[in-house]
Each structure stands twice: as C-alpha cells, then as structure tokens.
Design an enzyme around this catalytic site. Structure first.
Site, PDB file in Angstrom:
ATOM      1  N   HIS A 176      15.850 -16.496 -78.070  1.00 49.05           N
ATOM      2  CA  HIS A 176      16.182 -15.870 -79.351  1.00 49.05           C
ATOM      3  C   HIS A 176      17.562 -15.259 -79.157  1.00 49.05           C
ATOM      4  O   HIS A 176      17.693 -14.252 -78.469  1.00 49.05           O
ATOM      5  CB  HIS A 176      15.175 -14.760 -79.686  1.00 49.05           C
ATOM      6  CG  HIS A 176      13.773 -15.275 -79.857  1.00 49.05           C
ATOM      7  ND1 HIS A 176      13.382 -15.985 -80.958  1.00 49.05           N
ATOM      8  CD2 HIS A 176      12.680 -15.170 -79.060  1.00 49.05           C
ATOM      9  CE1 HIS A 176      12.103 -16.299 -80.846  1.00 49.05           C
ATOM     10  NE2 HIS A 176      11.651 -15.824 -79.702  1.00 49.05           N
TER      11      HIS A 176
ATOM     12  N   GLU B 116       5.810 -13.239 -71.280  1.00 48.99           N
ATOM     13  CA  GLU B 116       6.549 -11.979 -71.128  1.00 48.99           C
ATOM     14  C   GLU B 116       5.930 -11.004 -70.130  1.00 48.99           C
ATOM     15  O   GLU B 116       5.743  -9.832 -70.433  1.00 48.99           O
ATOM     16  CB  GLU B 116       6.703 -11.304 -72.500  1.00 48.99           C
ATOM     17  CG  GLU B 116       7.383 -12.205 -73.511  1.00 48.99           C
ATOM     18  CD  GLU B 116       7.566 -11.556 -74.887  1.00 48.99           C
ATOM     19  OE1 GLU B 116       6.997 -10.473 -75.112  1.00 48.99           O
ATOM     20  OE2 GLU B 116       8.281 -12.140 -75.717  1.00 48.99           O
TER      21      GLU B 116
ATOM     22  N   ASP C 150      16.249 -19.599 -81.671  1.00 51.92           N
ATOM     23  CA  ASP C 150      16.878 -19.351 -82.967  1.00 51.92           C
ATOM     24  C   ASP C 150      18.199 -18.661 -82.712  1.00 51.92           C
ATOM     25  O   ASP C 150      18.372 -17.968 -81.708  1.00 51.92           O
ATOM     26  CB  ASP C 150      15.979 -18.605 -83.973  1.00 51.92           C
ATOM     27  CG  ASP C 150      15.279 -17.394 -83.416  1.00 51.92           C
ATOM     28  OD1 ASP C 150      15.770 -16.803 -82.439  1.00 51.92           O
ATOM     29  OD2 ASP C 150      14.223 -17.017 -83.978  1.00 51.92           O
TER      30      ASP C 150
ATOM     31  N   ASN D 159       6.138 -18.320 -69.966  1.00 52.74           N
ATOM     32  CA  ASN D 159       7.113 -18.220 -71.051  1.00 52.74           C
ATOM     33  C   ASN D 159       7.701 -16.811 -71.103  1.00 52.74           C
ATOM     34  O   ASN D 159       6.971 -15.823 -70.984  1.00 52.74           O
ATOM     35  CB  ASN D 159       6.377 -18.529 -72.373  1.00 52.74           C
ATOM     36  CG  ASN D 159       7.317 -18.728 -73.543  1.00 52.74           C
ATOM     37  OD1 ASN D 159       8.255 -19.524 -73.470  1.00 52.74           O
ATOM     38  ND2 ASN D 159       7.070 -18.013 -74.638  1.00 52.74           N
TER      39      ASN D 159
ATOM     40  N   GLU E 290      11.637 -21.078 -77.972  1.00 55.91           N
ATOM     41  CA  GLU E 290      11.661 -20.282 -79.211  1.00 55.91           C
ATOM     42  C   GLU E 290      13.081 -20.115 -79.727  1.00 55.91           C
ATOM     43  O   GLU E 290      13.480 -19.040 -80.193  1.00 55.91           O
ATOM     44  CB  GLU E 290      11.012 -18.902 -78.954  1.00 55.91           C
ATOM     45  CG  GLU E 290       9.619 -19.000 -78.351  1.00 55.91           C
ATOM     46  CD  GLU E 290       8.897 -17.666 -78.231  1.00 55.91           C
ATOM     47  OE1 GLU E 290       9.369 -16.662 -78.807  1.00 55.91           O
ATOM     48  OE2 GLU E 290       7.858 -17.623 -77.553  1.00 55.91           O
TER      49      GLU E 290
HETATM   50  C1  XIL Z   1       6.545 -13.406 -83.329  1.00 57.57           C
HETATM   51  C2  XIL Z   1       6.181 -14.107 -84.620  1.00 57.57           C
HETATM   52  O1  XIL Z   1       7.207 -14.969 -84.982  1.00 57.57           O
HETATM   53  C3  XIL Z   1       5.945 -13.110 -85.698  1.00 57.57           C
HETATM   54  O2  XIL Z   1       5.464 -13.739 -86.861  1.00 57.57           O
HETATM   55  C4  XIL Z   1       4.957 -12.053 -85.245  1.00 57.57           C
HETATM   56  O3  XIL Z   1       4.852 -11.071 -86.236  1.00 57.57           O
HETATM   57  C5  XIL Z   1       5.396 -11.436 -83.946  1.00 57.57           C
HETATM   58  O4  XIL Z   1       5.595 -12.444 -82.989  1.00 57.57           O
HETATM   59  N1  XIL Z   1       8.372 -13.855 -78.563  1.00 57.57           N
HETATM   60  C6  XIL Z   1       7.205 -14.562 -78.659  1.00 57.57           C
HETATM   61  C7  XIL Z   1       6.620 -14.861 -79.972  1.00 57.57           C
HETATM   62  O5  XIL Z   1       6.712 -15.048 -77.617  1.00 57.57           O
HETATM   63  O6  XIL Z   1       5.235 -14.926 -79.921  1.00 57.57           O
HETATM   64  C8  XIL Z   1       7.062 -13.886 -81.027  1.00 57.57           C
HETATM   65  O7  XIL Z   1       6.590 -14.349 -82.293  1.00 57.57           O
HETATM   66  C9  XIL Z   1       8.549 -13.742 -81.003  1.00 57.57           C
HETATM   67  C10 XIL Z   1       9.020 -13.239 -79.682  1.00 57.57           C
END
Ligand code: XIL
Length: 637
Positions: free
Chosen positions: A208, A131, A240, A172, A238
């Site tokens: 996400h 990020e 979802d 990422n 990631e």
């Molecule tokens: C999130 C985790 O899922 C949580 O448990 C934590 O509290 C915060 O981070 N982008 C990312 C991940 O790259 O590392 C994040 O993970 C979600 C968003």
C-alpha cells in the site's frame, strides 16, 4: 476484441489479481464483468477474515467466501484466501484480555481447521499469518503472541498444511518490501522455517504505497531475489498507489509510472508470480476511508473506465522482454548443483542419468528456462508436495521408484498446473484427449526406447506425452510449445531451423531419431562408429559448450560406473552390475557413441539374465569401447 490485462499477464505466466467483496459481485454487473475479464486471481478483501467467518465460537459463516470461490471457479480465477491468523478483525467474542494460553490454542486450532478445510480445493493460496512482525523485524506484540508465544506462527503454518496439503502457504505483511530490519527479520524467520521443514511457500508483499516516497524498487527486487533463492514464491498482495487530493492529470500520470515500475520489478524477479491489487475500481477502495486526504489509488475509475495506470501496465506487459540469462543460468546450475531457480515456469526434471540431466538443463537454458532436478520417484513426490510445478519430465527407468509408478501416485494427488494455460491451446497427444488432460499437471515421459513400446502403460499411468532420449533441442521445444504455450518458447532464440511440422507425441522424431539406440538392431558402419559427433551436434543445435558439458559429465560418471561394475561382477551381484551397465548405456546413447552403447547394452542384458560369466567376458569389451571413445574425444580437443 482487444486484449485484457489478464491475457497480457498470462503471456508471462503472471497472475494479476484484485481484492474483492461478495456484495458488489452479486449486485453490480460491471464490477463482476470487469473482474472476470481483466483478472486471473482474486483475494477475499474481508470475507474470509476471522471476524466475518467465525461469528460465534461454534458457528461459521462461509457464505461470502463461498460466493467468491464460486465466482472464481466459473471464471477461472485463482483464489487467495486472506487471512487465517491476524490481530485485526477478530471475532467480537474473542476476549483478548481474559483469554489464557489454552483459549488461544483452542481458537487457533478450531479456526484454522474449520476454515482451511472448508475452502480446501477452492483456495489455492492462503495468507496464513498476516502482519506478525514489528518494524525491527521482531515478533510483533499482538494478542496472538501474548497468548501463545513465539511458536504460534510456525504452528499456524503446520495446522493449515495439515488441513489443506495442496494449498500454497504465505506469510503476508507490509513494510517488508524493501531491504530493511523488518524484511531482514522476515528473511531469517522463513529461512529457519524452511530449514526445519515448516510448510511455507511464499511471501506476500502488501505494497500500500503513496505515489511519492515508496520503497526503493531496486531493493524490492533484491528482496524478491533473496526470497526466491530460498525457494519461496513472492506475491505482491495488496498493491494500491494512493494520490493526494485533489487529483490532477499529472498525478495520474505519475501514478501510472509507479504501477509500471512495479510491474517491471515483478516481471524481472524469478520469484514474483502474482501481482494483486487491493481492489480495482476507485469506486470501491479502502484508501479514502483509511488515509485521510488520499484517494484514487487503483487502475479503473469509479465508472470502470481504465485509467492511465491500466494502460501503462498493458504497455509494460506488451514490451517487456526477459533478459537473456542463458550464460549465468548454466553457471548457476553448475554452482548450485541441483538448485536451479526459474522465472515463472517451473519444470521438474526427474532423471537419474547425469549426462541426460546436463542435456536437458542445457537445452532448457537455450530456451531461457530452467528446471529443478531430482533423481528418483520419492524425490519427485517430495518436490511436488512443496512446490507447484508446471511440467514434469519423467525418466521412465529410474532406479528406486520408476517413472510409471511415480506418475500413478502423482495422478492420485490430482495436481494441477501452476501456470494456467487455456486447455484449448493444448492439442491432444497420442491417445490423450485434451479434455481429459485439461489443466492437470503435464507429465512428459523420457525414454531411451521407442514411445510405442511404452505407450500403453505410460498413458494408463497418466502420462501425457513422451520425449525420446537422446533429447534434442527441437524435440524439447516442441514439447514445451505443446504443454506450456503461454510461456512463448516459440519466441525463444532458435539456433536451427523451424519446428518440424506434424511432430506430435508418439511420432518418430525427424532424422530417424525415434529414440531407439542409434545402433540397435543395425549392422554396418554405425556399429563400429566410435562417436558420431556430427549427429550429436545436429541434435544439440550446434551448441559446443553444451556438448562439452555432456562429455565432461560422461568422463566423470563412466569410470566410477565401470569400477563399480567390475566390483559387482566379482561379488557376482548381477542386479548391481545391471544397474551400472544401464547407466553407462544411457550416457553412451546421449553422446551418440554407438559402439560403447552396444557393449553396455550387451552387458546389461547378460546381467539381467543373471549370466555373470558372460558379463565378465563383456567387461573387457566395454572397457575397450570406453577407451576408444575417450581417445576420440581427446583427439577432437
Ligand atoms: C482492509 C479492508 O480493505 C477494509 O475494508 C477493512 O475495513 C480493513 O481491512 N492490510 C491487510 C488488509 O492485510 O486485510 C486490510 O484490508 C488492509 C491492510
């Protein structure tokens, strides 16, 4: 036993993964067994972030991450390390407001050095930087960029590569999935990195997403494609798909459809090699805590029952067929010369003879596969350092560093296959026990001599198998089935017949083509045959276009070789003469032009003996045979 997600995906050479936490993995047997059965990859959801891992300036806590790596090892999962450099979840002792350049520099160096070194061999993929861009595609303002300036990204990749040269390094981010200013900025950044040799191998697309209003998938596909064209790998990292509460059957059905479409997008993209979810059970997901009013974003419910999304993923995997790219593949290979992108399976072709290169690429294309081509051993090592390959075809007699020496060096590096196929599916080849080859990178020798002649040195150097030149369609297919069973080459369009039974490495190929030059040691009609076109046709599974391309390659490569040969002889440079004769001999063998091959072989032998006079006498014969062959070719067309 019914097939699992992992097995279904493996048939496409695709990894499916999930973000996981060490706690439940230890305590919850169902969590652990679902992960092990259904997934081939895991990401550390939090355990490898700098806060948890680096609790004090001089102290590291690797316990959580170690547990994940150990689990992955026992259950044969690949590990994604997440993440080395990020502005969130930093250690509490980092004093962002107070630190100066030197402090950030020390932190970055010590952190990456310690963590990437500790997980070397256990983590296959690192999200090196997370990020770091803003929505406009510029460098995001974070403590890192404020502390170190724009060079920190590049530096992070270099430091990670230095600590773990085998790991595949990813950038990422979220919001850079489709075509937009952010993904454009990322594309430019990575192109620049690659131009300047910064070690970066892939892009993580977080994804996400909400069930409605997610990035347009045709744009995601285009983005995957342009990143792939840079030679980068893409992981969906990631995924979802969150639902607004209250959750209904309809919403679950829509969610399933979205998962299915994303799977299709990844399967269709040559660059997309892993699909990783951010968790797998709705019982443990960051979604309800982070997005208020949203929930149930994953593919198993809180009781580990598969949801509609799971079934849709399975169904898409079962029915998905690669579009037939045979045509554009050839065109692409021609247009880009050396660069041949490949979906899922990565093959490296080390061959310095242009005709044989054409043969192997052409035959691979018929099997819907491609290869990256290099022409000497040094290039092989360079390619393997930057890309994970699944198989190497290695010409034994390459000019600068031969195939045996190159193999020896590769084996010192202990490279493993990128597409993991169960070792049990890999029958042993002549003299090689399956256990010994397990999942190491298969190296297939290519030689114009018989395998028997080269067998021992090849096996000792660490080669696994052999294919004799001229390479035939059937022989190539058998080798691929043997070493890359998960890729399903057996299902590819076969234009001729069945694989012949009992064909194993080291055995003669059917039809007497045991790799010896067609006329070697023979007399009689073969000796004077200008061009055995029928035999060539058989060998190439009747592919006229391919034969045409081979002939073209020979027509362009032999005349300059003859010219160089003549010059070498006038300088009395036997070594160069030998090299030129050797290349003509190789081309002739591939074309089933026995008389030309014999003339070239005699020339090569004379040059090898240093007998320049004999070589000079042989030159006119060689030229004559080439002219005869050229005429025979013209007569046909
Ligand atoms: C999130 C985790 O899922 C949580 O448990 C934590 O509290 C915060 O981070 N982008 C990312 C991940 O790259 O590392 C994040 O993970 C979600 C968003």
């Amino acid at each position: 036993m019914t097939e699992t997600l992992r097995q279904a995906a493996q048939a496409h050479g695709l990894d499916v993964g999930a973000a996981v936490a060490p706690g439940p993995l230890q305590r919850d047997a169902q969590y652990a067994s679902t992960l092990a059965r259904q997934f081939s990859m895991l990401t550390a959801e939090n355990a490898m972030k700098s806060g948890p891992v680096h609790p004090e300036p001089e102290r590291y806590d690797f316990a959580g991450g170690d547990l994940l790596v150990d689990f992955a090892r026992r259950h044969d999962l690949a590990v994604r390390g997440h993440t080395l450099i990020w502005h969130n979840q930093l250690p509490a002792w980092v004093q962002a407001d107070v630190w100066d350049y030197r402090d950030w520099q020390d932190f970055m160096e010590s952190h990456i050095g310690a963590v990437a070194t500790h997980y070397r061999g256990g983590v296959a993929f690192w999200d090196v930087v997370n990020e770091a861009l803003d929505d406009d595609g510029n460098l995001r303002q974070t403590p890192w960029s404020r502390g170190l300036g724009s060079g920190y990204l590049e530096q992070a990749f270099r430091l990670t590569h230095a600590a773990d040269p085998q790991a595949r390094l990813f950038y990422n981010d979220y919001g850079a999935e489709a075509l937009n200013p952010k993904s454009d900025g990322l594309y430019r950044l990575l192109r620049d990195f690659l131009d300047r040799g910064v070690p970066v191998h892939g892009v993580g697309m977080q994804m996400h997403i909400p069930v409605e209003g997610y990035p347009p998938l045709e744009q995601v596909a285009a983005n995957m494609e342009r990143l792939g064209a840079l030679g980068l790998e893409v992981h969906v990292t990631e995924l979802d798909v969150r639902l607004p509460v209250p959750v209904t059957e309809d919403k679950l059905a829509k969610q399933a459809q979205v998962y299915g479409e994303i799977m299709d997008t990844c399967l269709a993209a040559a660059s997309c090699t892993a699909l990783v979810l951010w968790g797998f059970t709705d019982g443990r997901s960051w979604v309800p805590g982070f997005f208020q009013g949203w929930d149930q974003a994953l593919i198993f419910d809180a009781e580990y029952r598969p949801k509609p999304a799971y079934h849709t993923l399975m169904q898409r995997l079962a029915t998905w067929r690669a579009p037939d790219h045979t045509r554009d593949t050839e065109a692409e290979a021609d247009a880009h010369g050396k660069r041949c992108t490949n979906r899922k399976v990565r093959i490296l072709l080390a061959e310095d003879d242009s005709v044989n290169q054409k043969v192997v690429l052409g035959l691979l294309a018929k099997l819907n596969m491609q290869a990256d081509c290099v022409a000497d051993g040094t290039e092989v090592l360079q390619s393997l350092a930057s890309t994970a390959y699944d198989l190497v075809f290695m010409d034994i007699e390459m000019a600068s560093m031969d195939g045996i020496e190159t193999t020896r060096r590769i084996r010192q590096l202990e490279l493993h296959c990128a597409v993991k196929s169960p070792p049990t599916h890999r029958p042993g080849t002549a003299g090689v026990q399956p256990a010994a080859v397990s999942d190491r990178l298969p190296i297939v020798a290519m030689t114009a001599h018989s395998w028997q002649e080269y067998r021992d040195p090849c096996l000792q150097a660490g080669m696994d198998d052999c294919i004799t030149k001229p390479v035939s369609y059937e022989a190539l297919r058998r080798v691929l089935e043997r070493w890359l069973p998960a890729t399903g080459t057996s299902g590819a369009a076969t234009q001729q017949g069945q694989p012949s039974a009992g064909a194993r490495a080291g055995e003669a190929e059917p039809g007497g083509t045991d790799g010896r030059p067609a006329s070697a040691g023979q007399s009689g009609p073969e000796e004077t045959t200008v061009w055995n076109r029928e035999r060539l046709q058989q060998h190439m599974a009747g592919d006229e276009d391919l034969i045409e391309a081979m002939v073209e390659a020979a027509l362009t490569s032999i005349p300059p070789a003859l010219h160089n040969l003549e010059e070498a002889l006038s300088r009395a440079d036997a070594t160069d003469a030998q090299r030129q004769a050797h290349s003509i001999k190789g081309a002739a063998a591939n074309l089933f032009a026995p008389a030309l091959q014999t003339a070239a072989a005699r020339m090569e032998q004379a040059a090898e003996r240093g007998d320049v006079d004999a070589a000079r006498t042989g030159l006119s014969e060689l030229t004559r045979q080439f002219d005869r062959w050229r005429k025979a070719v013209r007569r046909r067309s």
